[in-house]
Design a protein around this motif. Structure first.
Motif, short mmCIF file in Angstrom:
data_model
loop_
_atom_site.label_atom_id
_atom_site.label_comp_id
_atom_site.label_asym_id
_atom_site.label_seq_id
_atom_site.Cartn_x
_atom_site.Cartn_y
_atom_site.Cartn_z
N ALA A 68 34.21 26.29 27.83
CA ALA A 68 35.71 25.88 28.47
C ALA A 68 36.38 26.43 29.52
N SER A 69 37.36 27.57 29.19
CA SER A 69 37.57 28.30 30.27
C SER A 69 37.16 28.80 31.45
N ALA A 70 35.04 28.56 31.90
CA ALA A 70 34.93 28.88 33.04
C ALA A 70 35.15 27.25 33.94
N PHE A 71 34.47 26.22 32.84
CA PHE A 71 34.46 24.94 33.19
C PHE A 71 36.12 24.57 33.71
N ALA A 72 37.41 24.77 33.08
CA ALA A 72 38.32 24.42 34.01
C ALA A 72 38.78 24.80 35.03
N THR A 73 38.71 26.31 35.16
CA THR A 73 39.14 27.09 35.91
C THR A 73 38.19 26.25 37.12
N LEU A 74 36.62 26.09 37.25
CA LEU A 74 35.81 25.05 38.33
C LEU A 74 36.48 24.06 38.84
N ARG A 75 36.92 23.14 37.21
CA ARG A 75 37.92 22.40 38.08
C ARG A 75 38.69 22.11 38.69
N THR A 76 39.46 23.56 38.08
CA THR A 76 40.96 23.38 39.34
C THR A 76 41.33 23.53 39.82
N ARG A 77 39.67 24.58 40.71
CA ARG A 77 39.51 25.04 41.71
C ARG A 77 38.98 24.26 43.01
N LEU A 78 37.66 23.48 41.63
CA LEU A 78 37.97 21.93 43.18
C LEU A 78 38.44 20.83 43.46
N GLY A 79 39.66 21.10 42.40
CA GLY A 79 40.88 19.66 42.04
C GLY A 79 40.34 18.49 41.54
N TRP A 80 39.60 19.07 41.07
CA TRP A 80 38.70 17.38 39.87
C TRP A 80 39.68 17.78 38.90
N ASN A 81 40.64 16.50 38.94
CA ASN A 81 41.53 15.99 38.03
C ASN A 81 40.58 15.13 36.32
N SER A 82 39.90 14.68 37.12
CA SER A 82 38.87 13.95 36.25
C SER A 82 37.72 13.16 36.10
N ASP A 83 36.96 13.17 35.28
CA ASP A 83 35.61 12.98 35.86
C ASP A 83 35.18 12.10 35.89
N SER A 84 33.59 12.16 37.01
CA SER A 84 32.47 11.43 36.93
C SER A 84 31.39 11.38 35.91
N GLU A 85 30.62 10.76 36.88
CA GLU A 85 28.70 11.23 36.09
C GLU A 85 28.58 11.88 37.04
N ALA A 86 28.63 12.20 38.28
CA ALA A 86 28.24 13.21 40.22
C ALA A 86 29.38 14.73 39.05
N SER A 88 30.29 15.63 36.46
CA SER A 88 29.49 16.55 35.07
C SER A 88 28.29 16.34 35.51
N GLU A 89 27.42 16.16 36.16
CA GLU A 89 26.28 17.01 36.55
C GLU A 89 26.22 18.34 37.57
N VAL A 90 28.03 18.12 37.98
CA VAL A 90 27.83 19.53 38.50
C VAL A 90 27.57 20.54 37.58
N ILE A 91 28.88 20.25 36.64
CA ILE A 91 29.44 20.77 35.72
C ILE A 91 28.55 21.10 34.84
N ALA A 92 27.94 20.44 34.25
CA ALA A 92 26.84 20.56 33.17
C ALA A 92 25.85 21.60 34.15
N ARG A 93 25.38 21.52 35.16
CA ARG A 93 24.21 22.14 35.71
C ARG A 93 24.94 23.49 36.20
N PHE A 94 25.98 24.02 36.34
CA PHE A 94 26.56 25.08 36.60
C PHE A 94 27.12 26.64 34.98
N GLY A 95 27.01 25.59 34.53
CA GLY A 95 27.14 25.93 32.81
C GLY A 95 25.69 27.22 32.81
N GLN A 96 24.55 27.17 33.18
CA GLN A 96 23.42 28.01 33.35
C GLN A 96 23.81 29.23 34.04
N VAL A 97 25.12 29.24 34.93
CA VAL A 97 25.76 30.63 35.79
C VAL A 97 26.95 30.88 34.85
N VAL A 98 27.50 29.99 33.94
CA VAL A 98 28.42 30.72 33.13
C VAL A 98 28.11 31.28 32.07
#
Length: 149
Positions: A68-86, A88-98
């Motif tokens: 959750a902390s990693a995803f919050a940081t990723l969203r903040t760094r990307l300036g993503w204040n809202s979610d979309s399907e695309a 969410s897919e990027v964040i889910a895939r990045f989960g493997q790195v996390v």
């Protein structure tokens, strides 16, 4: 054609060939410089993001909080204040790195999984989106009109 005329024609031909060679070299050098510039920019973006994520995850004792902390940081760094399907897919895939990062300190062999996971994510993103992931960090700041009262 006199010897002098022939000599001048040869000099002109040599000068034109040198001009063409220089132009070709300059074009090749500009392409190479642009590639190196992008490579450097991506390397620093990669470093900065991964440092921020590692910092965000550092105090997490359980996997869910780390993710959750990693995803919050990723969203903040990307300036993503809202979610979309695309997104969410990027964040889910990045989960493997996390997950690879979170598990790395505990398992010796997992440490090598972090670079592999990140490279795999970058490949997936490039293949599915048609551009490097690191281009997302090129935020354009819109011009704001200046108004004097």
């Amino acid at each position: 054609m006199t010897v002098t005329t022939r000599f001048l024609v040869e000099l002109k031909t040599a000068a034109e060939a040198a001009k063409v060679a220089e132009g070709s070299f300059r074009r090749d050098a500009a392409v190479r410089i642009a590639a190196l510039e992008q490579e450097r920019a991506f390397a620093f973006r990669r470093l900065n993001l991964m440092q921020a994520i590692a910092g965000a995850m550092a105090s997490a004792e359980i996997e869910e909080i780390a993710v959750a902390s990693a995803f919050a940081t990723l969203r903040t760094r990307l300036g993503w204040n809202s979610d979309s399907e695309a997104r969410s897919e990027v964040i889910a895939r990045f989960g493997q790195v996390v997950l690879a990062m979170f598990r790395a300190p505990d398992e010796e062999e997992s440490a090598s999984n972090v670079p592999e996971a990140l490279a795999g994510f970058e490949r997936w993103y490039a293949e599915t989106r048609g551009s490097p992931f690191w281009l997302l960090f090129e935020h354009q700041i819109p011009d704001t009109p200046r108004v004097d009262f």
